[in-house]
Design an enzyme around this catalytic site. Structure first.
Site, PDB file in Angstrom:
ATOM      1  N   ASP A 205       0.864  -1.178   0.000  1.00  0.00           N
ATOM      2  CA  ASP A 205       0.000   0.000   0.000  1.00  0.00           C
ATOM      3  C   ASP A 205       0.904   1.233   0.000  1.00  0.00           C
ATOM      4  O   ASP A 205       1.706   1.424   0.921  1.00  0.00           O
ATOM      5  CB  ASP A 205      -0.903  -0.042   1.238  1.00  0.00           C
ATOM      6  CG  ASP A 205      -1.936   1.078   1.246  1.00  0.00           C
ATOM      7  OD1 ASP A 205      -1.629   2.169   0.714  1.00  0.00           O
ATOM      8  OD2 ASP A 205      -3.027   0.869   1.785  1.00  0.00           O
ATOM      9  N   TYR A 230      -5.182  11.367  -3.805  1.00  0.00           N
ATOM     10  CA  TYR A 230      -5.641  12.639  -3.212  1.00  0.00           C
ATOM     11  C   TYR A 230      -4.724  13.117  -2.091  1.00  0.00           C
ATOM     12  O   TYR A 230      -4.962  14.156  -1.510  1.00  0.00           O
ATOM     13  CB  TYR A 230      -7.094  12.534  -2.725  1.00  0.00           C
ATOM     14  CG  TYR A 230      -7.372  11.348  -1.821  1.00  0.00           C
ATOM     15  CD1 TYR A 230      -7.042  11.358  -0.483  1.00  0.00           C
ATOM     16  CD2 TYR A 230      -7.969  10.200  -2.340  1.00  0.00           C
ATOM     17  CE1 TYR A 230      -7.293  10.267   0.334  1.00  0.00           C
ATOM     18  CE2 TYR A 230      -8.228   9.103  -1.536  1.00  0.00           C
ATOM     19  CZ  TYR A 230      -7.889   9.151  -0.196  1.00  0.00           C
ATOM     20  OH  TYR A 230      -8.130   8.058   0.595  1.00  0.00           O
ATOM     21  N   LYS A 231      -3.688  12.335  -1.762  1.00  0.00           N
ATOM     22  CA  LYS A 231      -2.755  12.756  -0.715  1.00  0.00           C
ATOM     23  C   LYS A 231      -1.616  13.536  -1.373  1.00  0.00           C
ATOM     24  O   LYS A 231      -1.806  14.676  -1.766  1.00  0.00           O
ATOM     25  CB  LYS A 231      -2.287  11.535   0.075  1.00  0.00           C
ATOM     26  CG  LYS A 231      -3.442  10.950   0.918  1.00  0.00           C
ATOM     27  CD  LYS A 231      -3.137   9.652   1.610  1.00  0.00           C
ATOM     28  CE  LYS A 231      -4.378   9.211   2.408  1.00  0.00           C
ATOM     29  NZ  LYS A 231      -4.322   7.819   2.835  1.00  0.00           N
TER      30      LYS A 231
HETATM   31  C1  PLP Z   1      -5.485   7.041   2.913  1.00  0.00           C
HETATM   32  C2  PLP Z   1      -5.241   5.586   2.917  1.00  0.00           C
HETATM   33  C3  PLP Z   1      -6.173   4.700   2.350  1.00  0.00           C
HETATM   34  C4  PLP Z   1      -7.449   5.244   1.801  1.00  0.00           C
HETATM   35  O1  PLP Z   1      -8.309   4.344   1.190  1.00  0.00           O
HETATM   36  P1  PLP Z   1      -9.555   4.936   0.408  1.00  0.00           P
HETATM   37  O2  PLP Z   1     -10.244   3.771  -0.155  1.00  0.00           O
HETATM   38  O3  PLP Z   1      -9.037   5.915  -0.605  1.00  0.00           O
HETATM   39  O4  PLP Z   1     -10.414   5.670   1.395  1.00  0.00           O
HETATM   40  C5  PLP Z   1      -5.848   3.358   2.300  1.00  0.00           C
HETATM   41  N1  PLP Z   1      -4.676   2.901   2.818  1.00  0.00           N
HETATM   42  C6  PLP Z   1      -3.779   3.736   3.397  1.00  0.00           C
HETATM   43  C7  PLP Z   1      -2.496   3.203   3.938  1.00  0.00           C
HETATM   44  C8  PLP Z   1      -4.046   5.091   3.473  1.00  0.00           C
HETATM   45  O5  PLP Z   1      -3.170   5.913   4.052  1.00  0.00           O
END
Ligand code: PLP
Length: 408
Positions: A205, A230-231
């Protein structure tokens, strides 16, 4: 030290300082320390959306699917791959949310492993992984009758700890490149190699590392990866995720959400699902074309700056934040909850204190915007292209004021 002067000197010497003015709101006094939850918008998004509405959507209408949009998940995916992931074209796709993409790729990987060897019935995952990762892996384990092997970071997860958990029962390992709380960076290459020696696949991830630190998915022999846009990729609220599948695995993997957009011939609309070749098979439904527009604009800016410069400033920003914390906040009882060695740390810093929940609420009132993470963490995300050293200095000075006020 005279904090604001130090910050001004660092900003003046910053080779990528000029990128900050490209972002909406960067001329206000607001201090934004949460670019790792939601990046600021580029000013250019306004004109890009305007052109999109009049052009590809408003004038091209349905023709734009043929001319451009059907290929957009792959074109944008390849660009993310080349600019931010160290991935050669043909292995990255943009679609869904991170959660959905994670589900699809993790299911595809465990199903493949089970088909090759039913004894591989274990998924290795760590307790400090992001909630959606933990919840999804629980669901997949229940769905497929698999076991979960939970690792407990103490306080961080070590490569040795992961390696020790691997064996002939391991199907897949699911870990984050950079942990969302402390910001620790995992040794992706070493862990991936250890997993391969044990016959396992790894899904990484990359939510907190894509666009923040250099990533070399191909060179590190990574099998699968997901991340959000989006980050640090500033794609905007709810912008779609990306998924990476190494080319050597693509033909053998089948994902479970068999929609028409993953079909070999979507517009034949025939009976029976037949997966497309290549990355198309990892799509499900209509690509989120509108939601990709801000991301496309950001990738141009990101290409100009380059990941090396972005990472160098990320290190400088977090070093500055930690130095301020040591000097101003440690006497007030604050502890740095992130790795001290820059090489082990992403672009966010966790500052721990029992009162951080109230402090965060008071900071938001005063237009200083970090994040709070349970149980006692103030998490400051430093987004190299849009965050200034002055913002870090101002924000942490307000933290010191608030903690001092509470002590009296
Ligand atoms: C922000 C984040 C997510 C977000 O998942 P969404 O399906 O976009 O809400 C998933 N895994 C990690 C490690 C994150 O930091």
């Amino acid at each position: 030290m005279d904090l604001s002067r130090r910050a001004a000197e660092l900003d003046a010497a910053d080779p990528i300082a000029h990128f900050r003015s490209l972002f909406e709101g960067s001329d206000s006094d607001l201090v934004y320390l949460d670019g790792n939850s939601l990046g600021r918008p580029l000013r250019a998004v306004r004109s890009r959306l305007d052109e999109f509405v009049t052009g590809a959507w408003g004038s091209g209408l349905i023709r734009s699917w043929d001319e451009e949009w059907m290929e957009l998940p792959f074109a944008v995916g390849d660009r993310i791959g080349v600019l931010a992931l160290g991935a050669a074209p043909g292995q990255t796709v943009v679609a869904d949310s991170t959660s959905v993409m994670l589900y699809k790729l993790l299911r595809a990987a465990v199903d493949r492993q089970q088909a090759l060897d039913p004894a591989r019935c274990e998924i290795v995952v760590d307790e400090a992984n992001f909630p959606t990762d933990r919840y999804l892996v629980e669901g997949i384990a229940a769905e497929r009758g698999l076991d979960l092997r939970w690792l407990t970071p103490s306080p961080e997860l070590s490569t040795e700890q992961v390696t020790a958990a691997l064996g002939p029962r391991t199907a897949v390992v699911l870990l984050s490149h950079i942990t969302y709380q402390s910001g620790q960076i995992a040794d992706v290459a070493a862990i991936t190699a250890a997993a391969h020696r044990a016959g396992a696949l790894v899904l990484w991830d990359l939510c907190h590392s894509a666009g923040a630190v250099p990533i070399e998915l191909d060179r590190w022999q990574v099998d699968l990866a997901v991340g959000c846009t989006y980050k640090y990729l500033n794609g905007g609220p709810g912008s779609p995720a990306f998924g990476y599948v190494a080319v050597r695995h693509q033909a053998a993997l089948r994902q479970p959400l068999q929609g028409w957009m993953g079909h070999a011939e979507p517009f034949v609309m025939g009976p029976g699902y037949r997966p497309a070749d290549g990355m198309r098979r990892f799509l499900t439904g209509t690509p989120p074309v509108l939601a990709m527009q801000p991301l496309i604009a950001f990738l141009d800016v990101f290409a100009d700056a380059g990941i090396e410069a972005v990472r160098a400033k990320g290190v400088a920003l977090t070093e500055f934040a930690i130095a301020i914390s040591d000097e101003l906040l440690a006497p007030l009882g604050v502890q740095v909850g992130s790795p001290r060695a820059a090489a082990d740390r992403g672009n966010h810093v966790l500052l721990r204190h029992p009162r951080m929940r109230e402090v965060t609420a008071a900071l938001w009132q005063r237009d200083v915007i970090p994040d709070f993470r349970e149980p006692d963490g103030l998490r400051i995300g430093l987004s190299p292209l849009s965050t200034s050293f002055a913002e870090v200095a101002r924000g942490l000075s307000v933290v010191a004021e608030l903690l001092t006020a509470r002590l009296m």
